[in-house]
Design a protein around this motif. Structure first.
Motif, PDB file in Angstrom:
ATOM      1  N   HIS A 150       5.152   7.976 -12.644  1.00 40.19           N
ATOM      2  CA  HIS A 150       5.806   7.076 -11.702  1.00 40.19           C
ATOM      3  C   HIS A 150       7.295   7.106 -12.019  1.00 40.19           C
ATOM      4  O   HIS A 150       7.704   7.653 -13.045  1.00 40.19           O
ATOM      5  CB  HIS A 150       5.279   5.648 -11.862  1.00 40.19           C
ATOM      6  CG  HIS A 150       3.791   5.529 -11.678  1.00 40.19           C
ATOM      7  ND1 HIS A 150       3.209   5.444 -10.433  1.00 40.19           N
ATOM      8  CD2 HIS A 150       2.779   5.487 -12.565  1.00 40.19           C
ATOM      9  CE1 HIS A 150       1.891   5.358 -10.576  1.00 40.19           C
ATOM     10  NE2 HIS A 150       1.593   5.389 -11.860  1.00 40.19           N
ATOM     11  N   CYS A 185       8.896   2.635  -6.610  1.00 41.09           N
ATOM     12  CA  CYS A 185       8.519   3.823  -7.379  1.00 41.09           C
ATOM     13  C   CYS A 185       8.960   5.024  -6.553  1.00 41.09           C
ATOM     14  O   CYS A 185       8.659   5.103  -5.367  1.00 41.09           O
ATOM     15  CB  CYS A 185       7.005   3.866  -7.577  1.00 41.09           C
ATOM     16  SG  CYS A 185       6.404   5.418  -8.272  1.00 41.09           S
ATOM     17  N   GLU A 187       8.533   8.401  -7.453  1.00 39.73           N
ATOM     18  CA  GLU A 187       7.877   9.665  -7.786  1.00 39.73           C
ATOM     19  C   GLU A 187       6.535   9.599  -7.084  1.00 39.73           C
ATOM     20  O   GLU A 187       5.774   8.657  -7.318  1.00 39.73           O
ATOM     21  CB  GLU A 187       7.680   9.770  -9.308  1.00 39.73           C
ATOM     22  CG  GLU A 187       6.948  11.012  -9.763  1.00 39.73           C
ATOM     23  CD  GLU A 187       7.797  12.263  -9.653  1.00 39.73           C
ATOM     24  OE1 GLU A 187       9.004  12.199  -9.906  1.00 39.73           O
ATOM     25  OE2 GLU A 187       7.231  13.305  -9.292  1.00 39.73           O
ATOM     26  N   PHE A 188       6.244  10.565  -6.209  1.00 37.89           N
ATOM     27  CA  PHE A 188       4.999  10.483  -5.453  1.00 37.89           C
ATOM     28  C   PHE A 188       3.819  10.414  -6.414  1.00 37.89           C
ATOM     29  O   PHE A 188       3.643  11.287  -7.258  1.00 37.89           O
ATOM     30  CB  PHE A 188       4.845  11.677  -4.508  1.00 37.89           C
ATOM     31  CG  PHE A 188       3.572  11.590  -3.713  1.00 37.89           C
ATOM     32  CD1 PHE A 188       3.426  10.626  -2.729  1.00 37.89           C
ATOM     33  CD2 PHE A 188       2.504  12.425  -3.983  1.00 37.89           C
ATOM     34  CE1 PHE A 188       2.246  10.507  -2.018  1.00 37.89           C
ATOM     35  CE2 PHE A 188       1.317  12.319  -3.287  1.00 37.89           C
ATOM     36  CZ  PHE A 188       1.194  11.353  -2.299  1.00 37.89           C
ATOM     37  N   CYS A 189       3.024   9.346  -6.281  1.00 36.53           N
ATOM     38  CA  CYS A 189       1.977   9.100  -7.278  1.00 36.53           C
ATOM     39  C   CYS A 189       0.619   8.830  -6.645  1.00 36.53           C
ATOM     40  O   CYS A 189      -0.256   8.257  -7.272  1.00 36.53           O
ATOM     41  CB  CYS A 189       2.390   7.932  -8.168  1.00 36.53           C
ATOM     42  SG  CYS A 189       2.798   6.435  -7.257  1.00 36.53           S
ATOM     43  N   HIS A 193       1.570   5.189  -3.126  1.00 39.66           N
ATOM     44  CA  HIS A 193       2.938   5.345  -3.640  1.00 39.66           C
ATOM     45  C   HIS A 193       3.959   4.500  -2.877  1.00 39.66           C
ATOM     46  O   HIS A 193       4.793   3.821  -3.478  1.00 39.66           O
ATOM     47  CB  HIS A 193       3.319   6.826  -3.589  1.00 39.66           C
ATOM     48  CG  HIS A 193       4.777   7.097  -3.662  1.00 39.66           C
ATOM     49  ND1 HIS A 193       5.520   6.876  -4.801  1.00 39.66           N
ATOM     50  CD2 HIS A 193       5.647   7.556  -2.727  1.00 39.66           C
ATOM     51  CE1 HIS A 193       6.787   7.215  -4.551  1.00 39.66           C
ATOM     52  NE2 HIS A 193       6.887   7.614  -3.314  1.00 39.66           N
ATOM     53  N   MET A 196       4.248   0.906  -3.874  1.00 39.35           N
ATOM     54  CA  MET A 196       4.475   0.572  -5.281  1.00 39.35           C
ATOM     55  C   MET A 196       5.900   0.031  -5.440  1.00 39.35           C
ATOM     56  O   MET A 196       6.804   0.696  -5.935  1.00 39.35           O
ATOM     57  CB  MET A 196       4.249   1.813  -6.150  1.00 39.35           C
ATOM     58  CG  MET A 196       4.012   1.462  -7.611  1.00 39.35           C
ATOM     59  SD  MET A 196       3.419   2.877  -8.524  1.00 39.35           S
ATOM     60  CE  MET A 196       3.742   2.316 -10.195  1.00 39.35           C
TER      61      MET A 196
HETATM   62 CU1  CUA Z   1       4.091   5.144  -8.548  1.00 36.01          CU
HETATM   63 CU2  CUA Z   1       5.034   6.457  -6.773  1.00 36.01          CU
END
Ligand code: CUA
Length: 323
Positions: A150, A185, A187-189, A193, A196
């Motif tokens: 993340h 967030c 960062e693709f998670c 995502h 987030m």
């Molecule tokens: Cu955690 Cu995007």
């Protein structure tokens, strides 16, 4: 307003300054290159009565367009490294350290092991979604992740760092003045995502202390044995058959109670019966006496007698955690 025009902390401001310097330089370079191209195209084009001359080499020009961009790239590198050093300078003048843990798809925040954050079970305040910090103070953020990568980013407060599973990373944030700052967030998670989110609430000392107090009290509610017992009563006695509490029960007869403590209308719509402990006790003990004809009966214990005060109080203590 986007962060480069509205940075709200020293780190964000320092990054924004470099952003505008680079943006300005890029505009100047664009103007010079496109300007020269257009002028050359018009002045030196081949046309009746004018023959385009062929050149080969111009030492001065070539020197200029080699040296100037080189100097620009070197200066931007130096300035960028200065910012990176600032981003990584997590320890000097730090007022507080908060651990931020990323998990699909929520951030949770562990506040410092400080008496002001101490809970009744000996642990320290931990909360999700909203991060409260004192305004005007440097707050170190220790990042971790329990699943995937993340990235913590609150643009107006500056800096951005990944939370990597199995690796400790650190950053810091600081807000000039009280306010609410949105973060995300970045960062693709996974599928959640986009949701987030991070909300940083910066407060002046008095508000911060008040929040601290309320948050600790609220967290302590869940450590109260009466609450745990009340929850058990609620789910095993008749309550669960009629009332919905999201994630806990699904009764459809009575009103939903998921956020009972936040509701603005009085209990059962009965004028003057505001939602508070005393009124909830009255209501759970004997609702029909307050709202005649209501479907909610006076409950009895297994022996057929009235519910005892301790059971009612436990149920109410549990209801009080539903905000
Ligand atoms: Cu955690 Cu995007």
């Amino acid at each position: 307003m986007p962060w480069p025009v509205d940075p709200q902390g020293p780190l964000a401001r320092s990054i924004a300054d470099l952003y505008w310097l680079m943006f300005g330089a890029a505009i100047v370079v664009l103007a010079i290159v496109v300007g020269a191209l257009v002028v050359a195209g018009i002045r030196f084009r081949e046309r009746p009565g004018h023959q385009a001359r062929q050149y080969h080499g111009n030492n001065l020009l070539e020197l200029i367009w080699t040296v100037v961009p080189t100097l620009m790239v070197i200066s931007f590198s130096v300035l960028s490294f200065q910012r990176l050093t600032l981003v990584n300078d997590v320890d000097s003048g730090t007022a507080m350290t908060i651990k931020a843990e990323g998990k699909q798809w929520v951030w949770s925040f562990q506040y410092p092991s400080d008496p002001a954050f101490k809970l009744s079970d000996g642990t320290y305040l931990k909360a999700a979604e909203e991060l409260h910090i004192p305004a005007g103070q440097k707050v170190k953020i220790e990042l971790s992740s329990v699943d995937v990568i993340h990235s913590f980013y609150v643009p107006k407060l500056g800096g951005q760092k990944d939370a990597v599973p199995g690796r400790a990373t650190e950053m810091w944030i600081q807000a000039d003045r009280p306010g609410t700052y949105a973060g995300q967030c970045i960062e693709f998670c996974g599928t959640g995502h986009a949701d987030m989110l991070i909300t940083v609430v910066a407060q002046n000392p008095a508000d911060y202390a008040a929040w601290q107090d309320a948050a600790v009290k609220q967290a302590n509610l869940f450590n109260d044995p009466a609450v745990a017992q009340g929850k058990q009563f609620f789910t095993t006695l008749a309550c669960a058959g009629c009332h919905t509490i999201q994630g806990l029960t699904g009764g459809k007869v009575g009103p939903e109670l998921t956020h009972i403590m936040s509701q603005k209308t009085p209990i059962g719509g009965v004028a003057g019966l505001d939602v508070n402990e005393a009124n909830l006790i009255k209501w759970v003990s004997n609702a029909p006496s307050l709202k005649p004809g209501i479907a909610m009966p006076v409950f009895s214990n297994k022996a057929g007698g009235p519910l005892d005060d301790a059971t009612i109080l436990a149920i109410v203590k549990f209801l009080e955690t539903l905000k």
